[in-house]
Scaffold this motif. Structure first.
Motif, PDB file in Angstrom:
ATOM      1  N   LEU A 239     -18.719  31.268-102.820  1.00  0.00           N
ATOM      2  CA  LEU A 239     -17.904  32.404-103.250  1.00  0.00           C
ATOM      3  C   LEU A 239     -17.803  32.448-104.766  1.00  0.00           C
ATOM      4  O   LEU A 239     -18.000  33.502-105.384  1.00  0.00           O
ATOM      5  CB  LEU A 239     -16.520  32.316-102.623  1.00  0.00           C
ATOM      6  N   TRP A 240     -17.505  31.292-105.384  1.00  0.00           N
ATOM      7  CA  TRP A 240     -17.338  31.260-106.838  1.00  0.00           C
ATOM      8  C   TRP A 240     -18.666  31.522-107.541  1.00  0.00           C
ATOM      9  O   TRP A 240     -18.688  32.147-108.609  1.00  0.00           O
ATOM     10  CB  TRP A 240     -16.765  29.917-107.253  1.00  0.00           C
ATOM     11  N   LYS A 241     -19.753  31.049-106.958  1.00  0.00           N
ATOM     12  CA  LYS A 241     -21.062  31.312-107.548  1.00  0.00           C
ATOM     13  C   LYS A 241     -21.385  32.801-107.498  1.00  0.00           C
ATOM     14  O   LYS A 241     -21.895  33.370-108.466  1.00  0.00           O
ATOM     15  CB  LYS A 241     -22.139  30.521-106.799  1.00  0.00           C
ATOM     16  N   GLY A 242     -21.055  33.439-106.368  1.00  0.00           N
ATOM     17  CA  GLY A 242     -21.280  34.876-106.255  1.00  0.00           C
ATOM     18  C   GLY A 242     -20.430  35.659-107.239  1.00  0.00           C
ATOM     19  O   GLY A 242     -20.910  36.622-107.856  1.00  0.00           O
ATOM     20  N   ILE A 243     -19.168  35.269-107.397  1.00  0.00           N
ATOM     21  CA  ILE A 243     -18.291  35.951-108.361  1.00  0.00           C
ATOM     22  C   ILE A 243     -18.843  35.803-109.772  1.00  0.00           C
ATOM     23  O   ILE A 243     -18.841  36.766-110.560  1.00  0.00           O
ATOM     24  CB  ILE A 243     -16.860  35.384-108.269  1.00  0.00           C
ATOM     25  N   ALA A 244     -19.330  34.609-110.124  1.00  0.00           N
ATOM     26  CA  ALA A 244     -19.859  34.379-111.469  1.00  0.00           C
ATOM     27  C   ALA A 244     -21.088  35.253-111.736  1.00  0.00           C
ATOM     28  O   ALA A 244     -21.216  35.864-112.811  1.00  0.00           O
ATOM     29  CB  ALA A 244     -20.213  32.906-111.646  1.00  0.00           C
ATOM     30  N   ILE A 245     -21.993  35.340-110.760  1.00  0.00           N
ATOM     31  CA  ILE A 245     -23.208  36.144-110.945  1.00  0.00           C
ATOM     32  C   ILE A 245     -22.863  37.622-111.076  1.00  0.00           C
ATOM     33  O   ILE A 245     -23.346  38.314-111.985  1.00  0.00           O
ATOM     34  CB  ILE A 245     -24.176  35.917-109.769  1.00  0.00           C
ATOM     35  N   THR A 246     -22.024  38.110-110.192  1.00  0.00           N
ATOM     36  CA  THR A 246     -21.663  39.526-110.237  1.00  0.00           C
ATOM     37  C   THR A 246     -20.869  39.855-111.493  1.00  0.00           C
ATOM     38  O   THR A 246     -21.071  40.912-112.113  1.00  0.00           O
ATOM     39  CB  THR A 246     -20.855  39.904-108.986  1.00  0.00           C
TER      40      THR A 246
ATOM     41  N   GLY B 192     -22.646  41.226-103.664  1.00  0.00           N
ATOM     42  CA  GLY B 192     -23.366  42.199-102.858  1.00  0.00           C
ATOM     43  C   GLY B 192     -24.419  41.547-101.979  1.00  0.00           C
ATOM     44  O   GLY B 192     -24.634  41.958-100.834  1.00  0.00           O
ATOM     45  N   GLY B 193     -25.084  40.510-102.514  1.00  0.00           N
ATOM     46  CA  GLY B 193     -26.086  39.805-101.727  1.00  0.00           C
ATOM     47  C   GLY B 193     -25.473  39.080-100.541  1.00  0.00           C
ATOM     48  O   GLY B 193     -26.023  39.082 -99.432  1.00  0.00           O
ATOM     49  N   GLN B 194     -24.319  38.450-100.746  1.00  0.00           N
ATOM     50  CA  GLN B 194     -23.647  37.767 -99.640  1.00  0.00           C
ATOM     51  C   GLN B 194     -23.163  38.765 -98.585  1.00  0.00           C
ATOM     52  O   GLN B 194     -23.176  38.473 -97.383  1.00  0.00           O
ATOM     53  CB  GLN B 194     -22.472  36.945-100.169  1.00  0.00           C
ATOM     54  N   LEU B 195     -22.742  39.943 -99.039  1.00  0.00           N
ATOM     55  CA  LEU B 195     -22.322  40.974 -98.095  1.00  0.00           C
ATOM     56  C   LEU B 195     -23.514  41.439 -97.250  1.00  0.00           C
ATOM     57  O   LEU B 195     -23.402  41.605 -96.022  1.00  0.00           O
ATOM     58  CB  LEU B 195     -21.707  42.154 -98.851  1.00  0.00           C
ATOM     59  N   THR B 196     -24.667  41.622 -97.891  1.00  0.00           N
ATOM     60  CA  THR B 196     -25.869  42.022 -97.162  1.00  0.00           C
ATOM     61  C   THR B 196     -26.309  40.948 -96.171  1.00  0.00           C
ATOM     62  O   THR B 196     -26.677  41.243 -95.022  1.00  0.00           O
ATOM     63  CB  THR B 196     -27.016  42.316 -98.145  1.00  0.00           C
ATOM     64  N   LEU B 197     -26.250  39.689 -96.611  1.00  0.00           N
ATOM     65  CA  LEU B 197     -26.638  38.596 -95.731  1.00  0.00           C
ATOM     66  C   LEU B 197     -25.725  38.510 -94.516  1.00  0.00           C
ATOM     67  O   LEU B 197     -26.186  38.294 -93.386  1.00  0.00           O
ATOM     68  CB  LEU B 197     -26.618  37.273 -96.500  1.00  0.00           C
ATOM     69  N   ALA B 198     -24.408  38.685 -94.725  1.00  0.00           N
ATOM     70  CA  ALA B 198     -23.467  38.645 -93.596  1.00  0.00           C
ATOM     71  C   ALA B 198     -23.763  39.773 -92.613  1.00  0.00           C
ATOM     72  O   ALA B 198     -23.670  39.588 -91.390  1.00  0.00           O
ATOM     73  CB  ALA B 198     -22.037  38.752 -94.120  1.00  0.00           C
TER      74      ALA B 198
ATOM     75  N   VAL C 293     -13.111  40.401-101.222  1.00  0.00           N
ATOM     76  CA  VAL C 293     -13.341  39.865-102.570  1.00  0.00           C
ATOM     77  C   VAL C 293     -13.733  40.975-103.536  1.00  0.00           C
ATOM     78  O   VAL C 293     -13.239  41.041-104.674  1.00  0.00           O
ATOM     79  CB  VAL C 293     -14.429  38.772-102.525  1.00  0.00           C
ATOM     80  N   ILE C 294     -14.627  41.859-103.109  1.00  0.00           N
ATOM     81  CA  ILE C 294     -15.058  42.969-103.966  1.00  0.00           C
ATOM     82  C   ILE C 294     -13.880  43.873-104.308  1.00  0.00           C
ATOM     83  O   ILE C 294     -13.723  44.319-105.456  1.00  0.00           O
ATOM     84  CB  ILE C 294     -16.186  43.758-103.273  1.00  0.00           C
ATOM     85  N   LEU C 295     -13.023  44.134-103.322  1.00  0.00           N
ATOM     86  CA  LEU C 295     -11.835  44.952-103.558  1.00  0.00           C
ATOM     87  C   LEU C 295     -10.896  44.268-104.548  1.00  0.00           C
ATOM     88  O   LEU C 295     -10.389  44.906-105.489  1.00  0.00           O
ATOM     89  CB  LEU C 295     -11.118  45.212-102.243  1.00  0.00           C
ATOM     90  N   LEU C 296     -10.662  42.970-104.364  1.00  0.00           N
ATOM     91  CA  LEU C 296      -9.764  42.234-105.259  1.00  0.00           C
ATOM     92  C   LEU C 296     -10.312  42.175-106.679  1.00  0.00           C
ATOM     93  O   LEU C 296      -9.549  42.274-107.651  1.00  0.00           O
ATOM     94  CB  LEU C 296      -9.528  40.825-104.724  1.00  0.00           C
ATOM     95  N   PHE C 297     -11.608  42.032-106.814  1.00  0.00           N
ATOM     96  CA  PHE C 297     -12.236  42.019-108.138  1.00  0.00           C
ATOM     97  C   PHE C 297     -11.944  43.329-108.862  1.00  0.00           C
ATOM     98  O   PHE C 297     -11.548  43.346-110.030  1.00  0.00           O
ATOM     99  CB  PHE C 297     -13.740  41.814-107.993  1.00  0.00           C
ATOM    100  N   GLY C 298     -12.135  44.438-108.145  1.00  0.00           N
ATOM    101  CA  GLY C 298     -11.859  45.734-108.751  1.00  0.00           C
ATOM    102  C   GLY C 298     -10.386  45.911-109.091  1.00  0.00           C
ATOM    103  O   GLY C 298     -10.047  46.488-110.133  1.00  0.00           O
ATOM    104  N   LEU C 299      -9.489  45.400-108.249  1.00  0.00           N
ATOM    105  CA  LEU C 299      -8.056  45.522-108.507  1.00  0.00           C
ATOM    106  C   LEU C 299      -7.637  44.728-109.743  1.00  0.00           C
ATOM    107  O   LEU C 299      -6.786  45.176-110.513  1.00  0.00           O
ATOM    108  CB  LEU C 299      -7.260  45.043-107.288  1.00  0.00           C
ATOM    109  N   VAL C 300      -8.235  43.555-109.923  1.00  0.00           N
ATOM    110  CA  VAL C 300      -7.890  42.736-111.095  1.00  0.00           C
ATOM    111  C   VAL C 300      -8.286  43.452-112.382  1.00  0.00           C
ATOM    112  O   VAL C 300      -7.513  43.521-113.348  1.00  0.00           O
ATOM    113  CB  VAL C 300      -8.577  41.360-110.999  1.00  0.00           C
ATOM    114  N   VAL C 301      -9.491  44.000-112.412  1.00  0.00           N
ATOM    115  CA  VAL C 301      -9.932  44.722-113.608  1.00  0.00           C
ATOM    116  C   VAL C 301      -9.076  45.966-113.817  1.00  0.00           C
ATOM    117  O   VAL C 301      -8.690  46.292-114.948  1.00  0.00           O
ATOM    118  CB  VAL C 301     -11.420  45.093-113.492  1.00  0.00           C
ATOM    119  N   ASP C 302      -8.753  46.672-112.739  1.00  0.00           N
ATOM    120  CA  ASP C 302      -7.912  47.864-112.846  1.00  0.00           C
ATOM    121  C   ASP C 302      -6.533  47.515-113.390  1.00  0.00           C
ATOM    122  O   ASP C 302      -5.925  48.317-114.108  1.00  0.00           O
ATOM    123  CB  ASP C 302      -7.780  48.532-111.476  1.00  0.00           C
TER     124      ASP C 302
END
Length: 281
Positions: free
Chosen positions: A78-85, A232-238, A253-262
């Motif tokens: 999860l943390w690796k995916g967050i870092a890449i995105t 996005g890649g992890q979402l596609t794989l799931a 996670v994607i929703l929370l990421f957007g909320l934090v930036v917002d």
């Protein structure tokens, strides 16, 4: 004299103690509506699961989704995916910011450019990001550059339009007053135009972020040849593995990421409105 000084310090300390509860109440007043909305959403989700509105193998329970999320966090993916995105988002949005501000300033102040490409910027803004991917793939292949290309095209026009609208709505009286006080060239922009255009500029930044984030997510879902470690890649794989808890966990996670930036954009917007006296104290 010493007694008066001590009494003054006591009064200041008392005022600070009295302001502390009111500050906590303001923070709570900001947090509880969000918590209530989250609780209602989780309640409806759980109710839908209990009533089996959809089969359990397509709609997992909240507990299953959050358990999956915790396991991904524990494994580190999860943390690796967050870092890449996050890296892709920062690079794409940062370049869009430079391009959008420069383009907006040029179009706002040069009449020929406004006539030539002013309407084109709006047309680019309204074009769906997903429509750029066929061209991006033809130009750059299934690479990270293709995602970067679409992110920039999604965000830069919104930022440019924010700059243009902000400059257009600066009252002419402000400009005349600035020139009478000796503001010319960069000084006029720095001391007069920039502060007056700031609300529209921040609005354009926020809208540009929304476009860049959607473009990035679309890119990571479409161009999966870059690996499946990004969000996005992890979402596609799931999805490919028919893993509903994993799908919903990554969507959270994607929703929370957007909320934090917002949240940070909303904070900046509130500071500006407070500076302008638009918020009652």
């Amino acid at each position: 004299m010493a007694v008066d000084t001590l009494s003054g310090l006591d009064a200041l300390e008392l005022a600070e103690r009295q302001s502390e509860p009111s500050r906590l109440l303001r923070i709570w007043g900001t947090i509880w509506p969000k918590l209530a909305a989250l609780a209602i959403a989780l309640a409806f989700w759980q109710l839908a699961f209990v009533l089996e509105l959809r089969p359990s193998y397509t709609l997992p329970s909240p507990a299953e989704a959050f358990t999956e999320l915790a396991e991904r966090a524990q494994r580190g993916e999860l943390w690796k995916g967050i870092a890449i995105t996050a890296r892709r988002a920062a690079m794409g949005y940062g370049f869009s910011l430079i391009l959008g501000v420069g383009l907006g300033l040029a179009v706002a102040r040069v009449r020929v450019l406004r006539v030539a490409i002013g309407s084109m910027i709006t047309a680019l803004q309204t074009m769906p990001s997903i429509a750029w991917f066929p061209l991006a793939i033809l130009l750059f292949g299934l690479t990270e550059q293709a995602i970067f290309f679409v992110v920039v095209l999604g965000a830069a026009p919104s930022i440019a339009n924010g700059v243009i609208a902000g400059i257009d709505y600066v009252p002419p009286l402000f400009l005349r007053a600035g020139r009478n006080l000796g503001a010319r060239g960069l000084k006029l922009y720095w001391y007069i135009i920039a502060p007056a255009a700031l609300p529209s500029f921040v609005s354009g930044l926020k809208q540009g972020w929304a476009f860049s984030w959607r473009s990035l997510m679309a890119g990571e879902l479409i161009i999966v040849g870059l690996g499946k470690t990004s969000l996005g890649g992890q979402l596609t794989l799931a999805r490919e593995l028919i893993d509903p808890p994993g799908v919903i966990a990554m969507m959270i996670v994607i929703l929370l990421f957007g909320l934090v930036v917002d949240y940070f954009f909303s904070k900046a917007d509130r500071l500006i409105r407070n500076r302008w006296g638009l918020i009652e104290q």
